[in-house]
Design a protein around this motif. Structure first.
Motif, short mmCIF file in Angstrom:
data_model
loop_
_atom_site.label_atom_id
_atom_site.label_comp_id
_atom_site.label_asym_id
_atom_site.label_seq_id
_atom_site.Cartn_x
_atom_site.Cartn_y
_atom_site.Cartn_z
N SER A 14 0.83 -1.17 0.00
CA SER A 14 0.00 0.00 0.00
C SER A 14 0.88 1.24 0.00
CB SER A 14 -0.91 -0.02 1.21
OG SER A 14 -0.17 -0.32 2.34
N LEU A 158 -2.39 -3.30 -1.12
CA LEU A 158 -2.75 -3.24 -2.53
C LEU A 158 -3.49 -4.52 -2.91
CD1 LEU A 158 0.32 -1.78 -4.44
CD2 LEU A 158 -1.81 -0.67 -3.84
N ARG A 168 -5.40 0.51 -4.42
CA ARG A 168 -4.85 0.88 -3.12
C ARG A 168 -5.98 0.99 -2.09
NH1 ARG A 168 -1.44 6.18 -3.07
NH2 ARG A 168 -3.48 7.12 -3.38
N LEU A 200 -4.20 2.89 -8.29
CA LEU A 200 -2.83 3.37 -8.14
C LEU A 200 -2.31 4.02 -9.42
CD1 LEU A 200 -0.71 3.37 -5.88
CD2 LEU A 200 0.26 1.32 -6.89
#
Length: 676
Positions: A14, A158, A168, A200
């Motif tokens: 993440s 993620l 994310r 993302l």
């Protein structure tokens, strides 16, 4: 079952920015370290540091992942490759301030860097993001009559997706609770949570954000050993945002429960329950429910029970007031034969939708008897339900009607005369399934069926076999409707001592239904099932045949399956299974399905520090209406641990051909972790 997305969230990454809460936590740790270096206090005549901890531990972690995906036919195929790396450091400690009974705490922080690069037919790009996590918990005055605790944590991850890059997800939670110990114990709780999801990369505009704020109050008291009362109150404020939509709900919930046991041996029980909820926001909803339950144990073998319930609910313009009563009994004869029965009646005022009257009963027998060959188990039940709805016109609303996903038998919605365009199918978190991708709608004789596709599509959520889901829809109210349903169920099973079982079941339903607006085909069926199974020393074999003659979905089903599990050596376990089903659905929705599934799994400890696991699944389904679905999934993982070093590496390979749309994917990961 094949799934088209990885569930290995423990290896995923993440990438949010360091928050203000993180700086506060760093400040707290800095202050703690200052105290640790030289500030002493006198506690019970002894010198000790003001802050005492068990040292600082932590770990360093490196993760590398590679994901490849392909979809389509040879002349028109999408391709995507995603590479992700992560470096992270985590620190954690635990201890107390002044005294363990004054303030006890544990804290952890994490810092790192994550990088992603995606190369797909749509676009290519790379991203580099910092990430942070923290987890803090403290308990103040834990042995006092008023202990207080509070917490704050943040996690980031993620979620890998096909062709779209990683999603994310950030989660932040904080809250506290106060417990008052007394003759009337009370608990006050307050917590907040925030979850956000965003793509993302710039390939998609995915966005989801949810904020929850809740306050809880609970009270309990024992008037005596046989009389207990509890009260709960909850106030919540929920805000949810997605692309193009914002939903806000506020709700207040009250519940009161009283339990009373009485009798010379405390064999009788009376439960009183009151519940009220008031929700405003996306849709207004009020519900009040009061219920009394009485259970009387007259003798060791005979008991009666009584239930009286009143419900008053209002959802938007739909109003319902119901009064329902039920009386039942249970009798045991030499522990071999148990007889149970009940009778109920209810009256419901539906306001402008008319009035609904229902009554009915059920009688059942359960028989268990040991015999020279083994054990005999048998049961029989019969029930009668009559309902009558009079007056009223308009549209009704159904919210969160629960069902369970089944891959072969269609799911039938509870109501008739449903507005198909209003159907919304969602999972437990509120995410919507997609028609055509996850389910198909079929209408038969005034009823609506959902054909669930458990071999999921590209975009989550996807159905999982057996999981619960919920359906919202509107339906057209019939001015007058009468219905009478008689149902009978009979089962018998002889379980032999050598592990072999023979069984038979018979289900029958007769129904008479009429309406002044539309003709409705009664839901009548007769189903017979016969089968045998063998279960001994890890081996299970089964063969079954079922024939259902129905006015709605007539069908024939044949099934064979086998499973075997065995412990090989001290640290090695192997198991596998294979099954094949043949289903033949008759008119008005003729359909043939042949489903073959096979799977195997192996887990082994190669050495004291090294272990390996592998799993494979294969599916071959031929549906005369939906087409061919064929695919396999292979997972393999290797773990190595020595002293303070941990290494994990694995691979996941997927291949699915569904309705001439072929999807192939691979997921490789490597994790190196060093503890200190």
């Amino acid at each position: 079952m094949l799934k088209q997305r990885s569930n290995k969230s423990k290896y995923l990454i993440s990438m949010p920015v360091i928050s203000a809460g993180m700086y506060l936590l760093f400040g707290l740790i800095s202050i703690c370290l200052f105290f640790l270096t030289g500030c002493n206090v006198n506690v019970e005549g002894q010198q000790r540091p003001l802050l005492k901890n068990k040292g600082i531990n932590g770990d360093l972690e490196f993760v590398a992942e590679n994901r490849t995906d392909e979809q389509g036919i040879a002349d028109n195929k999408r391709k995507s490759e995603t590479n992700v790396t992560e470096e992270r450091i985590r620190l954690k400690t635990e201890g107390d301030i002044y005294h363990p009974d004054f303030l006890l705490f544990n804290a952890a922080v994490g810092l790192g860097l994550a990088q992603q690069r995606i190369n797909s037919d749509e676009a290519s790009g790379s991203n580099s993001e910092s990430l942070d996590t923290y987890d803090f918990f403290a308990q103040l005055l834990r042995k006092k009559p008023y202990p207080l605790s509070f917490y704050a944590n943040k996690s980031e991850s993620l979620i890998p997706r096909q062709f779209l890059g990683s999603l994310r997800t950030d989660r932040e939670n904080s809250g506290g609770s106060l417990f008052l110990r007394s003759k009337w114990p009370m608990v006050f709780q307050y917590n907040t949570s925030k979850t956000s999801q965003d793509s993302l990369t710039s390939l998609t505009s995915d966005f989801f954000q949810r904020e929850d704020e809740k306050f809880n109050y609970s009270l309990s008291h024992d008037f005596s050993e046989s009389s207990h009362i509890s009260f709960d109150f909850e106030k919540s404020d929920i805000s949810q945002k997605t692309v193009g939509a914002t939903i806000k709900d506020q709700a207040e919930k009250y519940s009161l429960l009283h339990n009373l046991t009485f009798g010379s041996q405390k064999q009788n029980n009376l439960n009183s329950f009151f519940y009220y909820v008031n929700q405003t926001g996306s849709f207004d909803f009020k519900n009040l429910q009061w219920e009394e339950r009485l259970r009387l144990q007259h003798t060791k073998s005979f008991l009666t029970n009584y239930d009286l319930r009143y419900t008053d609910s209002k959802r938007d313009t739909i109003i319902s007031k119901e009064t329902r009563g039920q009386v039942g009994f249970e009798h045991k004869l030499f522990e071999s034969l148990v007889t149970a029965g009940s009778f109920f009646a209810s009256s419901t005022n539906l306001d402008t939708q008319g009035d609904l009257f229902q009554r009915g009963g059920i009688l059942g027998f359960n028989y268990r008897k040991k015999n020279p060959w083994g054990f005999l188990l048998s049961s029989y039940s019969t029930s009668l339900t009559r309902s009558r709805q009079s007056g009223g016109t308009g549209t009704g609303v159904v919210i969160n009607e629960p069902h369970n996903a089944t891959e072969l038998i269609p799911v039938e919605l509870d109501r008739t005369n449903i507005d198909i365009s209003s159907i919304r199918v969602k999972d437990s978190s509120g995410l919507l399934y997609q028609e055509g991708e996850d389910y198909i709608i079929t209408q038969i004789n005034g009823r609506v069926l959902l054909n669930i596709i458990t071999v999921g599509g590209v975009t989550p959520p996807n159905f999982i076999e057996g999981e619960e889901f919920f359906v919202d829809y509107n339906f057209f109210v019939e001015p007058e409707r009468k219905e009478e349903t008689i149902r009978q169920i009979f089962t018998v099973r002889e379980r032999l001592e050598n592990g072999l079982s023979l069984y038979f079941s018979h289900r029958k339903q007769n129904q008479d239904v009429s309406s002044t607006v539309t003709d409705i085909t009664a839901d009548e069926f007769t189903a017979n099932t016969v089968g045998t199974d063998f279960n001994k020393q890890g081996l299970f074999l089964q063969a079954e045949y079922s024939d259902e003659k129905s006015t709605q979905i007539p069908s024939r089903r044949k099934m064979i399956q086998g499973r075997y599990s065995r412990l090989i050596g001290k640290n090695t376990n192997a198991n596998g299974g294979v099954s094949n089903q043949w289903l033949d659905f008759g008119e008005p929705d003729a359909r043939d399905v042949v489903l073959f599934k096979a799977g195997a799994e192996l887990s082994a400890g190669l050495t004291k520090n090294c272990s390996v696991s592998a799993r494979t699944n294969y599916r071959d389904e031929n549906d005369s209406r939906l087409g061919v679905t064929r695919g396999f999934q292979i997972n393999s993982e290797l773990k190595y641990n020595i002293r303070q070093l941990s290494i994990t590496t694995g691979v996941e390979i997927n291949s699915l051909d569904r309705r001439n749309d072929k999807i192939d994917g691979s997921f490789l990961y490597f994790q190196l972790k060093r503890f200190f």
